[in-house]
Design a protein around this motif. Structure first.
Motif, PDB file in Angstrom:
ATOM      1  N   MET A 212       0.847  -1.205   0.000  1.00 21.12           N
ATOM      2  CA  MET A 212       0.000   0.000   0.000  1.00 21.12           C
ATOM      3  C   MET A 212       0.877   1.249   0.000  1.00 21.12           C
ATOM      4  O   MET A 212       2.095   1.165   0.152  1.00 21.12           O
ATOM      5  N   GLY A 213       0.242   2.418  -0.119  1.00 26.39           N
ATOM      6  CA  GLY A 213       0.954   3.685  -0.024  1.00 26.39           C
ATOM      7  C   GLY A 213       1.576   3.846   1.367  1.00 26.39           C
ATOM      8  O   GLY A 213       1.231   3.128   2.311  1.00 26.39           O
ATOM      9  N   ARG A 214       2.502   4.813   1.506  1.00 28.56           N
ATOM     10  CA  ARG A 214       3.254   4.965   2.753  1.00 28.56           C
ATOM     11  C   ARG A 214       2.379   5.384   3.932  1.00 28.56           C
ATOM     12  O   ARG A 214       2.525   4.884   5.042  1.00 28.56           O
ATOM     13  N   LYS A 215       1.463   6.326   3.682  1.00 29.49           N
ATOM     14  CA  LYS A 215       0.662   6.843   4.801  1.00 29.49           C
ATOM     15  C   LYS A 215      -0.211   5.747   5.397  1.00 29.49           C
ATOM     16  O   LYS A 215      -0.220   5.531   6.612  1.00 29.49           O
ATOM     17  N   ILE A 216      -0.945   5.023   4.543  1.00 32.06           N
ATOM     18  CA  ILE A 216      -1.830   3.971   5.071  1.00 32.06           C
ATOM     19  C   ILE A 216      -1.004   2.836   5.662  1.00 32.06           C
ATOM     20  O   ILE A 216      -1.440   2.169   6.609  1.00 32.06           O
ATOM     21  N   SER A 217       0.213   2.619   5.186  1.00 32.71           N
ATOM     22  CA  SER A 217       1.051   1.571   5.770  1.00 32.71           C
ATOM     23  C   SER A 217       1.427   1.924   7.208  1.00 32.71           C
ATOM     24  O   SER A 217       1.394   1.067   8.099  1.00 32.71           O
ATOM     25  N   VAL A 218       1.769   3.193   7.447  1.00 28.56           N
ATOM     26  CA  VAL A 218       2.061   3.619   8.819  1.00 28.56           C
ATOM     27  C   VAL A 218       0.786   3.522   9.666  1.00 28.56           C
ATOM     28  O   VAL A 218       0.816   3.048  10.812  1.00 28.56           O
TER      29      VAL A 218
END
Ligand code: NAD
Ligand code: MG
Length: 395
Positions: free
Chosen positions: A208-214
């Motif tokens: 997934m994208g970085r923001k949703i991964s965090v």
């Protein structure tokens, strides 16, 4: 069906175009949007030949137009927030994939709803920030809102057909949202204190994208999804439960009054919910391989640990508080996650910043878009303030 894809260059956008490319007779791309990944968007424009392409700045627009001009493309290039809203509400467009990440996705997603489109909603932050306003526009304009988030798509598939928004009338007791638990499901508090951005974005089951991964690593993602489920299905907070399910094969469940529990299962690949929502009520090939239960072997379930993952609890608190709380929570989370990715904040500091922000911003009602944007602004300003004090303390 004619499509606009907001956030075409992201993880969901790319998966959407993968499904679209499998059905050239069924879908036509009218507009694609990106932000700064001009080369990726240029390649997509060459392949899908949209009428419009939108980017974030005049500079990016000039670069994109240059690349497209060289390739002999006739796609017209626009830039900025108004252009996003414009391509989300074009009269010839039937469906809009809302896959911009974060608060930036709210205005164009709302524009699509206001224009009565089939809205394929990946951008959960829009609903978290503006749930009441967004759902009112959906109803007023007669838009069709179909969830892309895998859990909500699973719930949608497992709810009574023609669900009216009344759980009691539908015989529904509870919604059970599954969560993988993220990369730190079993991590000790000592380990959590030392988590790096690289470790946080490496999700065990989903790319997934970085923001949703965090967000998945802190479990704020599940918190945002609880709020999202509240608005999508008109479910009160105490009828939405979170179940840790490390295999990510059951994408969520609906618990009925008669003891039946319905669930949707599948390989963890976003092309399944995307294909479902694109074709609903029909079914089409998504490119996802069939689920092999023998290879899966086991399905496990655990209770979430709110002590190690306080973000989940903060989201429930914001949902129960109503008013501007969820918009403030979302804004503080976006500020904190950006700071974490830029190594200005520790992993555990993310929850601290959000909690402190919720404490300082005064409660207020949100009855229209202006109030939502004001809550977002206040949340960001307060979070930056908290972050500065946090940094001064740890320096
Ligand atoms: P991503 O970071 O891979 O892509 C984000 C997209 O948004 C890109 O196309 C980017 O160009 C665009 N964008 C970023 N900032 C922008 C701005 N200021 N203005 C206009 N466009 C901007 O993110 P993603 O993983 O594809 O997630 C997109 C949304 O879908 C998020 O809201 C996420 O929570 C949700 N979602 C994603 C997944 C997943 O598996 N990736 C699953 C469920 C929900
Ligand atoms: Mg999800």
């Amino acid at each position: 069906m004619k499509l606009t894809i907001l956030g075409a260059t992201g993880s969901i956008g790319v998966s959407t175009l993968d499904v679209v490319a499998r059905h050239p007779d069924r879908f036509e791309v009218v507009a694609l949007t990106g932000h700064s990944q001009v080369e990726v968007l240029a390649a997509q424009c060459r392949q899908f030949r949209p009428v419009w392409a939108v980017v974030g700045s005049a500079e990016a627009a000039q670069r994109l137009a240059g690349l497209l001009g060289k390739a002999g493309s006739r796609t017209e290039v626009l830039y900025g927030a108004d252009a996003l809203a414009q391509v989300a509400s074009l009269p010839e467009v039937d469906a809009v994939m809302a896959a911009i990440v974060g608060a930036a996705g709210l205005p164009p997603t709302l524009a699509a709803a206001r224009a009565g489109k089939r809205v394929l909603l990946a951008n959960k932050e829009a609903l978290v920030m503006a749930g009441a306003v967004f759902m009112a526009e959906v109803r007023r304009a007669g838009a069709l809102l179909l969830p892309i988030d895998s859990e909500h798509n699973a719930v949608f598939q497992s709810m009574p057909c023609n669900y009216s928004g009344d759980m009691t009338r539908g015989g529904v007791r509870r919604i059970l949202l599954t969560a993988s638990g993220g990369p730190f499901r079993t991590a000790s508090p000592e380990l959590l204190a030392r988590v790096t951005p690289e470790q946080a974005v490496a999700h065990p089951n989903w790319v997934m994208g970085r923001k949703i991964s965090v967000d998945s690593a802190t479990m704020m993602n599940k918190g945002l999804e609880v709020i999202e489920a509240h608005w999508l299905f008109n479910a009160p907070a105490d009828r939405i439960d979170v179940v840790i399910h490390p295999q990510s094969v059951i994408h969520s469940l609906v618990d009925y009054e008669d003891g039946s529990v319905l669930a949707q299962l599948g390989n963890p690949d976003m092309r399944t919910p995307i294909a479902h929502a694109l074709a609903w009520p029909e079914r089409i090939d998504s490119g996802v391989s069939p689920l092999d239960l023998f290879a899966v072997g086991q399905l496990n379930f655990e209770r979430p640990d709110l002590a190690r993952f306080p973000c989940l609890d903060l989201a429930y608190r914001a949902l129960r508080a109503q008013g501007n709380a969820a918009a403030v929570l979302n804004a503080a989370n976006e500020v904190a996650v950006t700071a974490f990715l830029e190594r200005r904040l520790t992993f555990l500091g993310i929850a601290d910043v959000i909690a402190a922000t919720l404490d300082v911003v005064a409660a207020a009602p949100v009855d229209d878009l202006a109030a939502v944007l004001e809550a977002d602004r206040q949340g960001r300003a307060a979070a930056l303030d908290v972050l500065a004090r946090h940094a001064a303390r740890s320096a």
